[in-house]
Design an enzyme around this catalytic site. Structure first.
Site, PDB file in Angstrom:
ATOM      1  N   HIS A 319      -4.105  11.930  49.453  1.00 32.04           N
ATOM      2  CA  HIS A 319      -3.538  13.105  48.818  1.00 32.04           C
ATOM      3  C   HIS A 319      -4.668  13.897  48.189  1.00 32.04           C
ATOM      4  O   HIS A 319      -5.737  13.341  47.879  1.00 32.04           O
ATOM      5  CB  HIS A 319      -2.540  12.707  47.723  1.00 32.04           C
ATOM      6  CG  HIS A 319      -1.219  12.221  48.248  1.00 32.04           C
ATOM      7  ND1 HIS A 319      -0.483  12.923  49.161  1.00 32.04           N
ATOM      8  CD2 HIS A 319      -0.492  11.102  47.940  1.00 32.04           C
ATOM      9  CE1 HIS A 319       0.650  12.261  49.408  1.00 32.04           C
ATOM     10  NE2 HIS A 319       0.656  11.151  48.691  1.00 32.04           N
ATOM     11  N   CYS A 362      -4.415  17.703  51.289  1.00 30.31           N
ATOM     12  CA  CYS A 362      -4.062  19.068  50.904  1.00 30.31           C
ATOM     13  C   CYS A 362      -5.141  19.634  50.003  1.00 30.31           C
ATOM     14  O   CYS A 362      -5.865  18.908  49.323  1.00 30.31           O
ATOM     15  CB  CYS A 362      -2.719  19.096  50.176  1.00 30.31           C
ATOM     16  SG  CYS A 362      -1.319  18.841  51.283  1.00 30.31           S
TER      17      CYS A 362
END
Length: 481
Positions: A319, A362
């Site tokens: 992440h 991301c």
């Protein structure tokens, strides 16, 4: 005092192999007999001063030497000079003091692996004394002994070419380029000399600058090809995979982040292991690391000796948000902190070699919901940001880095729990298809950009655009054979 302090700081930053390289490149100015007593950089600098090669207000020769051995960190931080400035400076006739012949031999020594060195020593068994071919002797040592024996010289490269033909034919190309440049330069000097347009001193200067700045576009004719990074070692290097899947700890310790497990990431890791194994990399996968564990693992590979390797690859699957990735504990690690660990200053054995980073994470909170498509964003409930972009530099300004980001700044990237991420799957497929054809990495990443940009999250019309950035100086090609 400032001059002496500067030389002292530089001497402290130089390693043993740096000193050997500096001494070798200076053989036309400081004879071997004088060099034999020099065992540390301070003594070498003293010898340069005695010869008038460096002095207060004039460190041009030292700058050139540091440029030649690719210690750009010292050049920049201690002498305030960039690679580009040096390349322009050395294009001026008469400025270069390292001979093209000496620099050719140094470049060859840098491109010869440990196994190839053993082959050279074996083939020279009848030419040189066995005491000069022991395991401690470097390729530079071998070149020096060949010169002493009279089987190697500026105009005597026959034996060297024969050896290179047997050991690694790619080395012969460098020798032939040197000979071609030298012949062309001499022909031009003869023509100009006959017409009275050039003097002896300037002619010598022209010869010295004939092979200056091999990586500068100005140093080649427009028709010549861009130089290619050496990629012949076995293994090519380490492919480090940091694969974060289970974020239960982050949910427990920082519930407000609400980080989902990254289902599908093992599919990506498997694809990366498969393709980089085929490309002859040593695979090192580490799963479910906290932020501190990520730093510790990176530190291990930063401190490792990569001198017999041609490249370093790091794939990060986690992440993330703008400029950072998350550990499984929800703590942040700046991407630039990881890449900067492998600069020439921080990992000297990778200086001048390509460092490649692929980041599947991301880089913002702008997201699209989906049923079977998930996003690799850490904060699942954050508001969308579109009008306040945060700019960051993920790679160092130093040369030889490539950073492949799955998505642009501020945006999410997409991951299928069953098929992996759009970016990594496309990357691996294109590497597998294009590397056997000899395509360079930037061409491959352009094809990845095209493919990923055409994909669409049908539930929300979501799109994704990968973003490569680089400071590569040469073509980067991963040979399959």
């Amino acid at each position: 005092m400032e001059f002496s302090r500067c030389l002292y700081i530089i001497s402290e930053a130089l390693a043993t192999d740096d000193l050997a390289a500096l001494k070798f490149l200076s053989l036309e100015h400081i004879p071997l007999r004088k060099q034999e007593g020099i065992q540390e950089p301070k003594a070498f600098f003293q010898a340069l001063q005695e010869k008038g090669l460096i002095e207060v207000g004039n460190l041009a020769f030292l700058k050139e030497l540091l440029y030649r051995i690719n210690r750009m960190d010292i050049l920049a931080y201690q002498l305030g000079c960039s690679r580009e400035e040096m390349e322009k400076e050395l294009q001026i006739p008469g400025r270069a003091k390292v001979s093209p012949f000496r620099y050719l031999l140094f470049q060859l020594s840098e491109n010869i692996t440990t196994e190839e060195l053993k082959c050279f020593k074996f083939l020279l068994g009848r030419e040189l004394p066995k005491s000069k071919l022991n395991t401690e002797n470097t390729m530079i040592d071998v070149f020096i002994e060949m010169e002493k024996k009279g089987i190697l010289g500026e105009d005597n490269l026959k034996v060297l070419k024969t050896l290179c033909e047997k050991v690694d034919k790619s080395l012969v190309k460098k020798i032939e380029e040197y000979e071609l440049n030298l012949c062309g330069e001499e022909e031009m000097l003869i023509t100009e000399g006959q017409s009275g347009n050039i003097g002896v001193t300037e002619a010598h200067a022209r010869r010295l600058t004939s092979s200056v700045a091999p990586d500068s576009p100005d140093s080649h004719s427009e028709s010549s090809q861009l130089e290619v990074y050496k990629m012949t070692s076995r293994p090519r290097g380490v492919c480090l995979i940091l694969n974060n899947h289970n974020f239960a700890r982050a949910r427990a310790e920082a519930a407000e982040l609400k980080m989902n497990d990254r289902n599908g990431t093992d599919v990506d890791a498997a694809a990366l292991k498969k393709v980089f194994s085929k490309l002859h990399f040593e695979i090192a996968e580490h799963k479910d690391l906290t932020a501190e564990e990520i730093r510790n693992v990176v530190n291990i590979y930063q401190c490792e000796d990569h001198k017999d390797k041609d490249c370093f690859v790091c794939c990060i699957l986690s992440h993330g948000k703008k400029g950072i990735i998350y550990g499984v504990d929800g703590q942040e690690v700046p991407i630039q902190e990881l890449t900067t660990s492998f600069t020439g200053r921080n990992c000297h054995s990778l200086a001048g070699k390509p460092k490649v980073f692929f980041v599947q994470a991301c880089q913002g909170d702008a997201r699209q919901k989906g049923v079977t498509i998930e996003v690799d964003s850490g904060e699942q409930d954050s508001s969308v940001e579109t009008d306040a972009r945060f700019q960051f530099d993920c790679i160092p300004s130093e040369a030889d880095f490539l950073l492949g980001m799955a998505t642009l700044q501020d945006y999410v990237s997409y991951r299928s729990p069953s098929q992996g991420t759009w970016y990594i799957q496309s990357l691996c497929q294109h590497l597998e298809n294009s590397c056997p054809r000899g395509e360079d990495i930037l061409t491959i990443l352009t094809a990845v950009n095209q493919e990923v940009s055409r994909k669409i999250d049908k539930h929300n019309a979501g799109k994704q655009m990968p973003q490569p950035s680089f400071t590569l100086r040469k073509k980067l090609i991963f040979p399959v054979n």
